[in-house]
Design an enzyme around this catalytic site. Structure first.
Site, PDB file in Angstrom:
ATOM      1  N   LYS A 127      -0.823  78.857 -56.425  1.00  0.00           N
ATOM      2  CA  LYS A 127      -1.054  77.615 -57.148  1.00  0.00           C
ATOM      3  C   LYS A 127      -2.562  77.463 -57.360  1.00  0.00           C
ATOM      4  O   LYS A 127      -3.300  77.133 -56.430  1.00  0.00           O
ATOM      5  CB  LYS A 127      -0.487  76.429 -56.351  1.00  0.00           C
ATOM      6  CG  LYS A 127      -0.447  75.112 -57.151  1.00  0.00           C
ATOM      7  CD  LYS A 127      -1.706  74.331 -56.970  1.00  0.00           C
ATOM      8  CE  LYS A 127      -1.698  73.045 -57.797  1.00  0.00           C
ATOM      9  NZ  LYS A 127      -2.995  72.346 -57.734  1.00  0.00           N
ATOM     10  N   GLU A 181      -9.667  76.784 -45.312  1.00  0.00           N
ATOM     11  CA  GLU A 181     -11.119  76.885 -45.468  1.00  0.00           C
ATOM     12  C   GLU A 181     -11.520  75.664 -46.262  1.00  0.00           C
ATOM     13  O   GLU A 181     -11.224  75.563 -47.452  1.00  0.00           O
ATOM     14  CB  GLU A 181     -11.496  78.191 -46.170  1.00  0.00           C
ATOM     15  CG  GLU A 181     -12.977  78.500 -46.077  1.00  0.00           C
ATOM     16  CD  GLU A 181     -13.774  77.907 -47.213  1.00  0.00           C
ATOM     17  OE1 GLU A 181     -14.365  76.815 -47.034  1.00  0.00           O
ATOM     18  OE2 GLU A 181     -13.802  78.518 -48.289  1.00  0.00           O
ATOM     19  N   CYS A 227     -18.917  76.806 -51.092  1.00  0.00           N
ATOM     20  CA  CYS A 227     -18.606  76.066 -49.867  1.00  0.00           C
ATOM     21  C   CYS A 227     -19.631  76.317 -48.776  1.00  0.00           C
ATOM     22  O   CYS A 227     -19.945  75.421 -47.989  1.00  0.00           O
ATOM     23  CB  CYS A 227     -17.200  76.414 -49.386  1.00  0.00           C
ATOM     24  SG  CYS A 227     -16.918  78.192 -49.213  1.00  0.00           S
TER      25      CYS A 227
END
Length: 471
Positions: free
Chosen positions: A166, A243, A277
């Site tokens: 997805k 994560e 990130c």
């Protein structure tokens, strides 16, 4: 072109669709189809039906399928790279042949070449084997949509799992295109791709993370969404790895040369326009060199070339979406109201173009308690924070709910390496930041649970251990 889901070996159209905009121009790139609950259930049912046969093929045969997938993607690297620039915004130099798509293909080949399922021999009677988890659902982010997806489905498939992907609703088209390209590569039901607008009453990701046929969820994204997925999975003891972002600190020791460290600090903070990130989000600099480091960072910012990713020489693109653009502009606005804050460069929307461009911004005179320091910016903004005491700098760096990454900068590599142990973070770099390490990647504290990347981390994440005792 029309984009379709890959569901149990078939390409399906959505019940409705929504536009995907080029963040550089705000022009429509394409329509993303919305999957219905019935279509998502079909994907999960197909993956569940295929898992026994896929696992039974054995590792070497599964590797052959992965290499065939790599070959197909390699033959379409230019098309995928251009599509990535259009929907994500990054420059073509870091998108196609010399960028993310090629990195993902190289990772796919690496997994196919290196992963092994040799049992661990405990003693004369006991061995430990790796078994598939079953159906794995991968929910991926918008900053590196191609690499992050392959980083999940390549090891998962190699280890005998089937997969439902997805992609983010901000960058779904590359994921859908990959599904379309791989339709005839894998056996029916082994690899599936579904998409949907997260603002609709039916949320594809939420449904997948609580689906009875899904055995494991692998998620990369925000902390709030990660918490929801963890809560959903925990109800049924479903396996998951998360994560979930970071607020990485770089600590620059007083023996550092400002001219030497500034380019690396700037790259660590501003690559992908800060949308990483584990980018540098807070930069702690000793008071003796603070002003010089700020000066050198400003020089780097003034040389940086931001713009449309298809233009020659462009190094940095826009923010990917309006939500993130508004958040970063809000953080800058709050910073401007702080009495001691000083914006040395940037601080505004770029005047050229209609897209979500923000000038590269260097800020000083801020500290903990300011949103620009406490929150993950995920954009082209870097607060530089002055410190006087080394121990206090590490204490302040660790005073965060996040713990994804961090870095120590010094002309004394041995000392910096020793000090790296003091940072509460899953990955610590010395004299660099954000480089792929080849080792496991994940975070301490609220930055996530579990690890990805690296063969051992892939084994631990995407397989179950089974101990077999023979009398």
């Amino acid at each position: 072109m029309a984009y379709s889901f890959l569901v149990n070996g078939e390409l399906l159209s959505g019940t409705s669709s929504f536009p995907i905009l080029n963040p550089s121009t705000l022009a429509e790139v394409g329509q993303c189809p919305n999957a219905s609950q019935k279509q998502v259930d079909r994907a999960c049912d197909g993956a569940a039906a295929a898992k026994a046969g896929w696992a039974a093929l054995g590792l070497e045969k599964r590797k052959e399928y992965l290499l065939k997938a790599a070959s197909v993607l390699e033959g379409n690297v230019e098309e995928l790279g251009k599509l990535l620039v259009q929907e994500q915004g990054k420059p073509i130099s870091v998108a196609g042949k010399t960028g993310e798509v090629s990195w993902a293909i190289a990772l796919l080949k690496k997994v196919a070449g290196e992963i092994s399922l040799e049992p661990e021999v405990v003693n004369a009677t006991t061995k430990v084997y790796r078994r598939p988890c079953g159906v794995v659902c991968g929910i991926t982010p918008w900053n590196f949509p191609v690499f992050c997806s392959v980083n999940k489905w390549a090891p998962a498939l190699a280890l005998g799992n089937t997969f439902v992907h997805k992609p983010s609703p901000f960058t779904p088209l590359t994921g859908l295109k990959i599904g379309m390209l791989l339709k005839d590569v894998f056996p029916k039901g082994v690899f599936n791709v579904v998409s949907g607008d997260d603002k609709l009453p039916f949320n594809v990701g939420a449904h997948l993370s609580s689906h009875s046929k899904v055995n494991m969820v692998s998620f990369t994204g925000s902390v709030p969404t990660g918490k929801k997925i963890a809560a959903s999975c925990t109800k049924d003891m479903r396996r998951f790895i998360l994560e979930a972002g970071g607020n990485d600190a770089a600590i620059v020791l007083p023996d550092s040369d400002p001219k030497v460290v500034a380019p690396g600090l700037f790259a660590g903070a501003f690559n992908n326009s800060g949308q990483i990130c584990c980018a540098v989000k807070r930069c702690y600099v000793h008071e003796s060199i603070h002003d010089q480091v700020v000066e050198e960072l400003v020089s780097c910012a003034k040389k940086a070339k931001f713009g449309d990713g298809f233009k020659e020489g462009i190094e940095y693109g826009p923010l990917n979406n309006k939500m993130q653009f508004d958040k970063v502009m809000g953080l800058i606005s709050d910073t401007k109201s702080l009495p001691d804050a000083k914006i040395h460069c940037g601080g505004n929307k770029m005047v050229e173009g209609a897209g979500y461009f923000i000038e590269p911004t260097i800020v000083s005179g801020v500290k903990e308690g300011a949103r620009i320091v406490d929150e993950e910016q995920f954009g082209p903004v870097l607060p530089v924070i002055k410190y006087s005491d080394e121990a206090d700098a590490f204490k302040r760096a660790n005073a965060s709910d996040y713990g994804l990454g961090g870095s120590v900068w010094s002309s004394n590599v041995s000392k910096a390496t020793e000090l790296a142990a003091q940072l509460e973070a899953g990955t610590v770099w010395v004299n660099t930041h954000t480089d792929l390490t080849g080792g496991p990647f994940g975070g301490f504290k609220q930055s996530g649970m579990g690890r990805e990347m690296g063969i051992q981390a892939d084994l631990d994440s995407y397989s179950e251990k089974q101990t077999v005792f023979v009398k």
